[in-house]
Design a protein around this motif. Structure first.
Motif, PDB file in Angstrom:
ATOM      1  N   THR A 216     -23.757  -7.023-100.612  1.00 46.59           N
ATOM      2  CA  THR A 216     -22.986  -5.872-100.131  1.00 46.59           C
ATOM      3  C   THR A 216     -23.736  -5.191 -98.998  1.00 46.59           C
ATOM      4  N   PHE A 217     -22.975  -4.517 -98.148  1.00 41.06           N
ATOM      5  CA  PHE A 217     -23.571  -3.764 -97.052  1.00 41.06           C
ATOM      6  C   PHE A 217     -22.676  -2.582 -96.756  1.00 41.06           C
ATOM      7  N   ASP A 218     -23.234  -1.398 -96.676  1.00 43.24           N
ATOM      8  CA  ASP A 218     -22.469  -0.181 -96.394  1.00 43.24           C
ATOM      9  C   ASP A 218     -22.656   0.180 -94.926  1.00 43.24           C
ATOM     10  N   PHE A 219     -21.576   0.150 -94.162  1.00 44.78           N
ATOM     11  CA  PHE A 219     -21.642   0.496 -92.747  1.00 44.78           C
ATOM     12  C   PHE A 219     -21.727   2.002 -92.526  1.00 44.78           C
ATOM     13  N   GLY A 220     -21.513   2.769 -93.582  1.00 43.61           N
ATOM     14  CA  GLY A 220     -21.527   4.221 -93.421  1.00 43.61           C
ATOM     15  C   GLY A 220     -20.305   4.662 -92.637  1.00 43.61           C
ATOM     16  N   THR A 221     -20.446   5.698 -91.839  1.00 47.92           N
ATOM     17  CA  THR A 221     -19.351   6.193 -91.009  1.00 47.92           C
ATOM     18  C   THR A 221     -19.279   5.368 -89.730  1.00 47.92           C
ATOM     19  N   VAL A 222     -18.104   4.844 -89.448  1.00 51.42           N
ATOM     20  CA  VAL A 222     -17.916   3.998 -88.264  1.00 51.42           C
ATOM     21  C   VAL A 222     -16.977   4.720 -87.306  1.00 51.42           C
TER      22      VAL A 222
END
Length: 72
Positions: free
Chosen positions: A38-44
Motif C-alpha cells: 500500500t502507498f498513501d499519496f496524501g493530498t493530491v
C-alpha cells in the motif's frame, strides 16, 4: 563379493535418482512477493498525476501473470 557391491551401489543410485526426481517434480506454481503493498499519496492537487512504483517479484517456479490491477 564384487557383484554384491555393484548391486548395492546400483540400488543406492536408483534411490537417489528417484528422490531427486520426486523433489524436482514438486512444483509450487507462481508466488507473488510485494515488499510494500500500500502507498498513501496524501493530498493530491487537481490536475497532477501522482506515481508510485511497487516492486513485485515472482518467487515461485512458474510464470506469474498479472492480469488486472485495481486501485482502491
Amino acid at each position: 563379493m564384487h557383484m554384491k557391491k555393484a548391486g548395492m551401489l546400483t540400488l543406492v543410485f536408483a534411490a537417489m535418482a528417484t528422490a531427486i526426481t520426486g523433489f524436482a517434480g514438486e512444483r509450487q506454481g507462481p508466488r507473488i512477493q510485494v515488499q510494500v503493498s500500500t502507498f498513501d499519496f496524501g493530498t493530491v492537487k487537481q490536475g497532477t498525476r501522482p506515481e508510485h512504483i511497487f516492486e513485485i517479484k515472482n518467487i515461485g517456479d512458474e510464470i506469474l501473470d498479472i492480469e488486472r490491477i485495481q486501485p482502491t
